[in-house]
Design a protein around this motif. Structure first.
Motif, PDB file in Angstrom:
ATOM      1  N   ASN A  36       0.824  -1.207   0.000  1.00 51.31           N
ATOM      2  CA  ASN A  36       0.000   0.000   0.000  1.00 51.31           C
ATOM      3  C   ASN A  36       0.860   1.259   0.000  1.00 51.31           C
ATOM      4  OD1 ASN A  36      -2.851  -0.715  -0.029  1.00 51.31           O
ATOM      5  ND2 ASN A  36      -2.486  -1.718   1.932  1.00 51.31           N
ATOM      6  N   LEU A  37       1.970   1.213   0.728  1.00 49.32           N
ATOM      7  CA  LEU A  37       2.822   2.398   0.789  1.00 49.32           C
ATOM      8  C   LEU A  37       3.661   2.566  -0.474  1.00 49.32           C
ATOM      9  CD1 LEU A  37       3.823   2.553   4.545  1.00 49.32           C
ATOM     10  CD2 LEU A  37       2.151   3.897   3.291  1.00 49.32           C
ATOM     11  N   PHE A  38       3.894   1.476  -1.186  1.00 50.67           N
ATOM     12  CA  PHE A  38       4.515   1.600  -2.511  1.00 50.67           C
ATOM     13  C   PHE A  38       3.558   2.364  -3.420  1.00 50.67           C
ATOM     14  CE2 PHE A  38       5.371   0.223  -6.854  1.00 50.67           C
ATOM     15  CZ  PHE A  38       6.749   0.343  -6.937  1.00 50.67           C
ATOM     16  N   ASP A  39       2.267   2.011  -3.354  1.00 48.13           N
ATOM     17  CA  ASP A  39       1.253   2.736  -4.134  1.00 48.13           C
ATOM     18  C   ASP A  39       1.166   4.197  -3.691  1.00 48.13           C
ATOM     19  OD1 ASP A  39       0.668   0.409  -5.481  1.00 48.13           O
ATOM     20  OD2 ASP A  39      -1.105  -0.072  -4.297  1.00 48.13           O
ATOM     21  N   MET A  40       1.203   4.406  -2.354  1.00 51.95           N
ATOM     22  CA  MET A  40       1.104   5.773  -1.848  1.00 51.95           C
ATOM     23  C   MET A  40       2.285   6.622  -2.328  1.00 51.95           C
ATOM     24  SD  MET A  40       0.812   7.251   2.037  1.00 51.95           S
ATOM     25  CE  MET A  40      -0.786   6.504   2.376  1.00 51.95           C
ATOM     26  N   THR A  41       3.472   6.019  -2.339  1.00 54.27           N
ATOM     27  CA  THR A  41       4.656   6.737  -2.820  1.00 54.27           C
ATOM     28  C   THR A  41       4.448   7.190  -4.256  1.00 54.27           C
ATOM     29  OG1 THR A  41       6.063   5.366  -1.395  1.00 54.27           O
ATOM     30  CG2 THR A  41       7.161   6.620  -3.136  1.00 54.27           C
ATOM     31  N   GLN A  42       3.896   6.295  -5.080  1.00 53.89           N
ATOM     32  CA  GLN A  42       3.616   6.660  -6.477  1.00 53.89           C
ATOM     33  C   GLN A  42       2.594   7.787  -6.561  1.00 53.89           C
ATOM     34  OE1 GLN A  42       2.621   2.595  -7.929  1.00 53.89           O
ATOM     35  NE2 GLN A  42       4.288   2.869  -9.358  1.00 53.89           N
ATOM     36  N   TYR A  43       1.544   7.702  -5.732  1.00 54.42           N
ATOM     37  CA  TYR A  43       0.521   8.757  -5.733  1.00 54.42           C
ATOM     38  C   TYR A  43       1.139  10.105  -5.356  1.00 54.42           C
ATOM     39  CZ  TYR A  43      -3.064   5.052  -5.716  1.00 54.42           C
ATOM     40  OH  TYR A  43      -3.848   3.976  -6.017  1.00 54.42           O
ATOM     41  N   ILE A  44       1.927  10.109  -4.281  1.00 55.53           N
ATOM     42  CA  ILE A  44       2.518  11.359  -3.789  1.00 55.53           C
ATOM     43  C   ILE A  44       3.464  11.959  -4.821  1.00 55.53           C
ATOM     44  CG2 ILE A  44       4.097  12.331  -2.062  1.00 55.53           C
ATOM     45  CD1 ILE A  44       2.871  10.354  -0.032  1.00 55.53           C
ATOM     46  N   LEU A  45       4.342  11.098  -5.388  1.00 49.98           N
ATOM     47  CA  LEU A  45       5.329  11.598  -6.343  1.00 49.98           C
ATOM     48  C   LEU A  45       4.712  11.980  -7.688  1.00 49.98           C
ATOM     49  CD1 LEU A  45       8.258   9.121  -5.596  1.00 49.98           C
ATOM     50  CD2 LEU A  45       8.188  11.554  -5.069  1.00 49.98           C
ATOM     51  N   SER A  46       3.516  11.470  -7.940  1.00 53.79           N
ATOM     52  CA  SER A  46       2.823  11.814  -9.195  1.00 53.79           C
ATOM     53  C   SER A  46       1.845  12.961  -9.007  1.00 53.79           C
ATOM     54  CB  SER A  46       2.075  10.590  -9.734  1.00 53.79           C
ATOM     55  OG  SER A  46       2.946   9.511  -9.934  1.00 53.79           O
ATOM     56  N   GLY A  47       1.789  13.513  -7.789  1.00 58.58           N
ATOM     57  CA  GLY A  47       0.885  14.623  -7.518  1.00 58.58           C
ATOM     58  C   GLY A  47      -0.573  14.217  -7.385  1.00 58.58           C
ATOM     59  N   LYS A  48      -0.819  12.910  -7.167  1.00 56.02           N
ATOM     60  CA  LYS A  48      -2.200  12.431  -7.014  1.00 56.02           C
ATOM     61  C   LYS A  48      -2.596  12.542  -5.537  1.00 56.02           C
ATOM     62  CE  LYS A  48      -1.863   9.315 -10.992  1.00 56.02           C
ATOM     63  NZ  LYS A  48      -1.901   7.922 -11.483  1.00 56.02           N
ATOM     64  N   THR A  49      -2.788  13.773  -5.105  1.00 57.66           N
ATOM     65  CA  THR A  49      -3.020  14.072  -3.697  1.00 57.66           C
ATOM     66  C   THR A  49      -4.269  13.386  -3.151  1.00 57.66           C
ATOM     67  OG1 THR A  49      -1.962  16.216  -4.020  1.00 57.66           O
ATOM     68  CG2 THR A  49      -3.305  15.952  -2.046  1.00 57.66           C
ATOM     69  N   GLU A  50      -5.343  13.435  -3.904  1.00 57.14           N
ATOM     70  CA  GLU A  50      -6.610  12.869  -3.433  1.00 57.14           C
ATOM     71  C   GLU A  50      -6.486  11.366  -3.187  1.00 57.14           C
ATOM     72  OE1 GLU A  50     -11.232  12.367  -4.980  1.00 57.14           O
ATOM     73  OE2 GLU A  50      -9.952  13.918  -5.869  1.00 57.14           O
ATOM     74  N   GLN A  51      -5.857  10.656  -4.127  1.00 58.77           N
ATOM     75  CA  GLN A  51      -5.694   9.206  -3.958  1.00 58.77           C
ATOM     76  C   GLN A  51      -4.799   8.891  -2.759  1.00 58.77           C
ATOM     77  OE1 GLN A  51      -5.577  10.850  -6.890  1.00 58.77           O
ATOM     78  NE2 GLN A  51      -5.856   9.447  -8.645  1.00 58.77           N
ATOM     79  N   ALA A  52      -3.736   9.694  -2.568  1.00 59.66           N
ATOM     80  CA  ALA A  52      -2.816   9.472  -1.448  1.00 59.66           C
ATOM     81  C   ALA A  52      -3.523   9.669  -0.111  1.00 59.66           C
ATOM     82  CB  ALA A  52      -1.617  10.406  -1.558  1.00 59.66           C
ATOM     83  N   LEU A  53      -4.324  10.737  -0.004  1.00 58.08           N
ATOM     84  CA  LEU A  53      -5.043  11.002   1.239  1.00 58.08           C
ATOM     85  C   LEU A  53      -6.104   9.942   1.513  1.00 58.08           C
ATOM     86  CD1 LEU A  53      -5.453  14.891   1.031  1.00 58.08           C
ATOM     87  CD2 LEU A  53      -3.970  13.595   2.598  1.00 58.08           C
ATOM     88  N   ARG A  54      -6.772   9.493   0.456  1.00 61.72           N
ATOM     89  CA  ARG A  54      -7.791   8.461   0.633  1.00 61.72           C
ATOM     90  C   ARG A  54      -7.161   7.152   1.121  1.00 61.72           C
ATOM     91  NH1 ARG A  54      -9.597   7.707  -4.439  1.00 61.72           N
ATOM     92  NH2 ARG A  54     -10.764   9.657  -4.356  1.00 61.72           N
TER      93      ARG A  54
END
Length: 349
Positions: free
Chosen positions: A225-243
């Motif tokens: 899950n945190l691998f996915d979160m890292t991708q979200y954060i680094l890709s600027g996908k703020t909403e997905q990261a917060l969710r």
């Protein structure tokens, strides 16, 4: 590290099924799924189906002696053709030092191995990458025994093992589904085959398995899950990261733990990017960082997308956030949410 060829282990299993069993086997390697396959085939061949069978004994060398093993190996079978003796964790074949271990009489075992009984099948399960080749007992065992290598498979071999299994299965998986399935099972053969059974059951209703089915049926660890979160954060996908962060908190995960793993992930990205810059390849990076080559492969795929300055900024921010949370200067969940929002703004600027 030496890896086992998937075709080789299948050939070894075929020999066990079709040929007369040897009086001694050495099962060498750390891949538990393959160990268990060999174990099951030998028991099936001798028709041992319970721990209570009079012709079957298993010794854990952490608390058993070689004297006991040899005594049982020299015992004739009861109302049967063969006797089966398993020797688990034979640490005396390695350079490992065991505190408060039993004094092992390896000379006794060496003498037995020179003339083993045909009516006993003596099997050593050595869950190690290598043995101490300098020891007399190791030399004699390797001279006498049929060695079956069950070392951990590399990525290519695990993928091929899966493809071979799918050839005889009532389901199909597309390439993206296979890639995700391998990532979520961490190239762990035991875990992969366990999760594949779920997909086989699901395949009774739907023959083609896609990414959607893999995401639904194969559980993600916190690290995934945190691998996915890292991708979200680094890709600027703020909403997905917060969710995703809110989902993890709802599941009972601690913000400090999430922060620590995310920090470790960003550190790996930075280390990988630096080592790639000076010419290191996947194998060199894995050896230098002492992590699985597959993790390095995933990191190498990701870091090409991101600027080193951004990675350094995120690393520093995570370190500072960790300090502020632990010193009680800021509420932990709010701190993480602000970090994600700030990073999103940073990437847009």
């Amino acid at each position: 590290m030496k890896v086992v060829n998937e075709m080789s282990i299948q050939a070894d299993l075929q020999k066990i099924r079709k040929e007369k069993l040897a009086p001694c086997y050495l099962i060498l390697g750390t891949e538990k799924y393959l160990q268990d396959q060999v174990r099951a085939e030998i028991q099936k061949k001798i028709q041992i189906d319970s721990q209570d069978d009079l012709n079957f004994l298993s010794f854990d060398m952490g608390n058993a002696s070689i004297d006991e093993v040899v005594a049982e190996a020299e015992t004739l079978p009861f109302f049967g053709d063969q006797r089966l003796v398993f020797v688990e964790n034979p640490y005396f074949l390695t350079a490992e030092k065991v505190n408060n271990g039993i004094e092992q009489n390896t000379d006794l075992l060496i003498d037995y191995l020179k003339e083993p009984l045909e009516s006993t099948v003596l099997v050593f399960f050595a869950p190690y990458e290598k043995l101490d080749e300098r020891k007399k007992v190791t030399k004699q065992l390797k001279k006498t025994a049929v060695t079956i290598n069950v070392q951990q498979l590399n990525e290519k071999e695990v993928r091929q093992y899966l493809l071979n299994t799918l050839e005889n299965a009532p389901i199909q998986m597309d390439r993206k589904a296979i890639d995700l399935f391998l990532r979520l099972t961490d190239l762990d053969l035991s875990k992969m085959m366990r999760e594949l059974n779920k997909l086989l059951l699901y395949g009774q209703q739907q023959e083609l398995i896609t990414v959607k089915e893999v995401e639904q049926l194969v559980p993600k660890t916190l690290e995934h899950n945190l691998f996915d979160m890292t991708q979200y954060i680094l890709s600027g996908k703020t909403e997905q990261a917060l969710r995703l962060f809110e989902d993890l908190i709802t599941q009972g995960e601690e913000t400090i733990k999430i922060n620590a793993i995310l920090l470790s992930q960003i550190r790996l990205f930075l280390q990988t990017k630096f080592l790639m810059k000076i010419g290191y390849q996947q194998a060199n990076i894995a050896e230098t960082l002492k992590i699985h080559p597959y993790r390095v492969k995933l990191a190498m795929q990701e870091v090409r997308k991101f600027d080193e300055k951004i990675l350094r900024r995120l690393f520093d921010d995570l370190v500072e956030m960790d300090y502020q949370i632990k010193s009680g200067k800021i509420e932990k969940e709010l701190s993480f949410q602000l970090f994600v929002l700030r990073t999103g703004q940073l990437l847009k600027s």
